[in-house]
Scaffold this motif. Structure first.
Motif, PDB file in Angstrom:
ATOM      1  N   LYS A   1      -7.521  -6.660  -5.669  1.00 19.65           N
ATOM      2  CA  LYS A   1      -6.678  -7.897  -5.806  1.00 19.65           C
ATOM      3  C   LYS A   1      -7.244  -8.177  -7.643  1.00 19.65           C
ATOM      4  CE  LYS A   1     -10.327 -10.197  -2.975  1.00 19.65           C
ATOM      5  NZ  LYS A   1     -10.018 -11.027  -1.859  1.00 19.65           N
TER       6      LYS A   1
ATOM      7  N   ALA B   1      -4.386  -3.470  -1.446  1.00 24.31           N
ATOM      8  CA  ALA B   1      -4.611  -4.431  -1.278  1.00 24.31           C
ATOM      9  C   ALA B   1      -5.642  -4.826  -1.924  1.00 24.31           C
ATOM     10  CB  ALA B   1      -3.067  -4.835  -1.417  1.00 24.31           C
ATOM     11  N   LEU B   2      -6.527  -4.729  -0.636  1.00 24.03           N
ATOM     12  CA  LEU B   2      -7.578  -5.821  -0.624  1.00 24.03           C
ATOM     13  C   LEU B   2      -8.750  -5.133  -2.142  1.00 24.03           C
ATOM     14  CD1 LEU B   2      -7.820  -6.293   2.763  1.00 24.03           C
ATOM     15  CD2 LEU B   2      -7.524  -8.461   0.994  1.00 24.03           C
TER      16      LEU B   2
ATOM     17  N   LYS C   1       1.227 -12.355  -9.425  1.00 20.16           N
ATOM     18  CA  LYS C   1      -0.138 -11.474  -9.317  1.00 20.16           C
ATOM     19  C   LYS C   1       0.014  -9.676  -9.170  1.00 20.16           C
ATOM     20  CE  LYS C   1      -0.916 -14.746  -5.666  1.00 20.16           C
ATOM     21  NZ  LYS C   1      -2.463 -15.038  -5.654  1.00 20.16           N
ATOM     22  N   ASN C   2      -1.006  -9.126  -8.559  1.00 21.68           N
ATOM     23  CA  ASN C   2      -0.889  -7.533  -8.610  1.00 21.68           C
ATOM     24  C   ASN C   2      -0.294  -7.020  -7.707  1.00 21.68           C
ATOM     25  OD1 ASN C   2      -1.854  -5.171 -10.298  1.00 21.68           O
ATOM     26  ND2 ASN C   2      -4.138  -5.454  -9.002  1.00 21.68           N
TER      27      ASN C   2
END
Length: 337
Positions: A337, A333-334, A123-124
């Protein structure tokens, strides 16, 4: 052995271990982020030893007298450093080394871990400092919701700053850029190097304010502080300062007004450069004395800022409290993403 033992966390860890009768060796490079006062209580005890050396600098390693932390001079080679570890035979290593400036820490440590974690979890991974995240949280969900740009100012132990512009956190290439507490002022202080401009956090952070309040208490000008905390600056917290002001101790109010005045000068400079729509104020000091801060900062910006910019900025107290950082980190974070 504890590295970084002249800092706040490291010195408290040392004090705890010494009370439990452990023999503790403190290794610290004694730079701008170090404070010898933190080890005053135990520096001469038989189960404490101090060495000044930089664990990250292989070319320049120094050792010191185990009796006086102030007489540090003797150079050592890496060979001596190896012998040092062989001689002491440590059972446990506590690594409390950390640069005070978050951007240096991120540059030297966190960025390497980001790549590792990204590969590990697929994941990033993004990293924010706490004030960037808190400002982002207030921008999306709190006091600055709906604003185009917001400057977050959080006086705490130091002074944190964050800036969100059109939904984006202002950052450097690899790290945070709003190290507002390191903003330099003209003036005098007993801390730092000779002729070094004063850092804003020395004037506006809680530790600087607590030091000034302790001096007034020792002069007999703040009975409530003397009764509650004595002259121990670690005990002179935001609530203690507030009660002193409420008790009519004018010298403490003077300390706060001067501190807020200097903070206002710093805020004015950011307003002139970036023209935020909203300045959000947070942190323990602001939570205890919100009106004092909002009124003082408004006055400074109006007095020293250009009229058009001073009239266009509004000052608001943070609404999200302890949730701001977590909410801001989640929102960021959203968005990334």
């Amino acid at each position: 052995i504890i590295t970084g033992g002249l800092g706040f966390i490291g010195s408290n860890l040392i004090e705890t271990l010494i009370k439990k009768k452990y023999f503790v060796v403190n290794v610290d490079k004694a730079n701008y982020a170090s404070n010898f006062y933190n080890t005053k209580k135990f520096r001469n005890l038989p189960n404490y030893k101090f060495y000044k050396l930089d664990i990250n600098n292989k070319k320049s390693v120094f050792t010191a007298s185990t009796i006086s932390e102030l007489k540090i001079a003797k150079k050592a080679t890496m060979n001596k450093l190896r012998k040092f570890f062989q001689k002491e035979r440590f059972d446990v290593i506590y690594d409390q080394y950390l640069e005070l400036e978050v951007r240096i820490f991120i540059r030297d440590f966190v960025n390497d871990k980001v790549q590792y974690l990204s590969k590990k979890i697929g994941k990033n991974v993004v990293v924010l400092n706490d004030v960037d995240a808190g400002t982002f949280g207030e921008y999306h969900l709190g006091a600055a919701k709906g604003a185009y740009s917001v400057f977050g100012v959080f006086p705490g132990t130091g002074v944190g700053g964050g800036f969100v512009y059109d939904g984006k956190i202002l950052r450097g290439k690899k790290a945070s850029c709003m190290e507002f507490g390191r903003f330099r002022m003209l003036g005098s202080t007993l801390e730092g190097d000779l002729h070094e401009p004063v850092a804003l956090e020395l004037l506006c952070g809680r530790l600087g304010i607590a030091s000034a309040c302790s001096i007034e208490a020792s002069r007999g000008n703040a009975k409530s502080i003397m009764d509650t905390a004595g002259t121990d600056i670690k005990k002179v917290k935001s609530g203690v300062i507030k009660k002193s002001i409420e008790a009519g101790e004018d010298k403490i109010l003077d300390v706060m007004n001067r501190s807020i005045h200097y903070l206002g000068i710093g805020v004015t400079s950011v307003v002139e450069l970036l023209a935020p729509e909203v300045v959000v104020l947070g942190g323990g000091l602001v939570e205890k004395m919100p009106q004092l801060y909002t009124d003082g900062l408004k006055e400074s910006v109006q007095n020293y800022g250009s009229k058009a910019l001073a009239e266009s900025v509004s000052f608001k107290v943070a609404e999200m409290g302890d949730l701001a950082v977590a909410a801001g980190a989640a929102a960021y974070a959203l968005a990334n993403k």
